[in-house]
Motif scaffolding. Structure first.
Motif, PDB file in Angstrom:
ATOM      1  N   GLU A  33      54.877  35.494  25.722  1.00 46.05           N
ATOM      2  CA  GLU A  33      55.746  34.636  24.912  1.00 46.05           C
ATOM      3  C   GLU A  33      56.030  33.356  25.688  1.00 46.05           C
ATOM      4  O   GLU A  33      56.935  33.306  26.532  1.00 46.05           O
ATOM      5  CB  GLU A  33      57.034  35.377  24.568  1.00 46.05           C
ATOM      6  N   ALA A  37      59.669  31.759  25.888  1.00 42.74           N
ATOM      7  CA  ALA A  37      60.602  32.500  26.744  1.00 42.74           C
ATOM      8  C   ALA A  37      60.030  32.725  28.144  1.00 42.74           C
ATOM      9  O   ALA A  37      60.726  33.209  29.028  1.00 42.74           O
ATOM     10  CB  ALA A  37      60.939  33.850  26.114  1.00 42.74           C
ATOM     11  N   ARG A  38      58.779  32.377  28.307  1.00 45.75           N
ATOM     12  CA  ARG A  38      58.040  32.586  29.566  1.00 45.75           C
ATOM     13  C   ARG A  38      58.198  34.029  30.051  1.00 45.75           C
ATOM     14  O   ARG A  38      58.609  34.302  31.174  1.00 45.75           O
ATOM     15  CB  ARG A  38      58.480  31.602  30.649  1.00 45.75           C
ATOM     16  N   ARG A  39      57.837  34.955  29.189  1.00 46.73           N
ATOM     17  CA  ARG A  39      57.897  36.357  29.564  1.00 46.73           C
ATOM     18  C   ARG A  39      56.673  37.100  29.048  1.00 46.73           C
ATOM     19  O   ARG A  39      56.002  36.659  28.109  1.00 46.73           O
ATOM     20  CB  ARG A  39      59.167  37.019  29.061  1.00 46.73           C
ATOM     21  N   GLU A  75      59.007  44.644  29.167  1.00 47.93           N
ATOM     22  CA  GLU A  75      58.839  43.401  29.922  1.00 47.93           C
ATOM     23  C   GLU A  75      58.429  43.702  31.362  1.00 47.93           C
ATOM     24  O   GLU A  75      58.961  44.614  31.995  1.00 47.93           O
ATOM     25  CB  GLU A  75      60.135  42.590  29.908  1.00 47.93           C
TER      26      GLU A  75
END
Length: 227
Positions: A137, A140-142, A149
């Motif tokens: 993503e 959201a930089r995840r 996660e």
């Protein structure tokens, strides 16, 4: 996939530039006259128009003005052999987002392309990418692995992103080093291989070679498999 429309009538410029864009993973359509470029731009769904100022049939300024009268979404990078500052201002006033003067260095132009696409706001670059249980993503930089996660270091994240951006395609070592580390001269070091090993460990990709998400294409680069 990012779609680029290249409006350039000089084959000596259009051919190598089209190849360079293709190597970067962009889908490229080439038009050689102003009217054809305008019709294609208005009738297609392109992310970027690289527009030569001196097109036959209709110059780049008029093409740009008519495009801007219809849409503000298409990013426009203007190519011009003119060096007068007034000409650059006129180009920007016509609706161009950026310009590059001829002759240009290919590396500089490609950097301008990437920067322009990034700053155009929420586009395909911000759309989540999901392949084989991995979900990245960008906004959201995840990264999630099967819904959970996982924590990646900065370079590991960038490495995974460039592979997912080109899922199913081989990404060369040189492209990865240029885009992630900004230095193709690192190709003789073990930097990329070490980070790839760490990334594989974190995404549980250390099983039998035939079952790995990330395939090593010996002597070329890496590919993230889509099935």
């Amino acid at each position: 996939m990012t779609d680029v429309l290249l409006a350039e009538d000089d084959e000596a410029i259009a051919a190598p530039l089209s190849r360079a864009l293709g190597r970067e993973g962009y889908t490229v359509t080439v038009e050689r006259t102003g009217p054809d470029a305008l019709a294609r731009a208005l009738g297609g769904s392109f992310d970027l128009l690289i527009l030569d100022l001196g097109l036959p049939g209709m110059d780049g300024l008029e093409v740009c003005r008519q495009i801007r009268a219809s849409t503000a979404e298409l990013a426009v990078l203007m190519l011009t052999a003119r060096t007068d500052e007034v000409d650059f201002v006129v180009g920007l006033d016509a609706g161009a987002d950026d310009y590059v003067s001829k002759p240009f260095r290919l590396a500089e132009l490609m950097a301008r392309v990437r920067a322009l696409l990034r700053r155009r706001g929420p586009t395909a670059e911000d759309t989540p990418i999901e392949v084989g249980g991995l979900r990245l993503e960008p906004a959201a930089r995840r990264v999630l692995l099967d819904g959970t996660e996982i924590s990646l270091a900065n370079k590991e994240y960038e490495l995974l992103k460039i592979l997912l951006d080109h899922a199913g395609q081989v990404v060369s070592r040189e492209t990865i080093l240029r885009e992630v580390w900004g230095d193709v001269e690192l190709r003789g070091s073990k930097t990329l291989d070490m980070h790839m090993s760490w990334l594989r460990r974190k995404i549980g990709d250390e099983g039998p070679v035939a079952e790995r998400r990330i395939a090593t294409v010996r002597g070329v680069g890496f590919r993230i498999n889509t099935d």
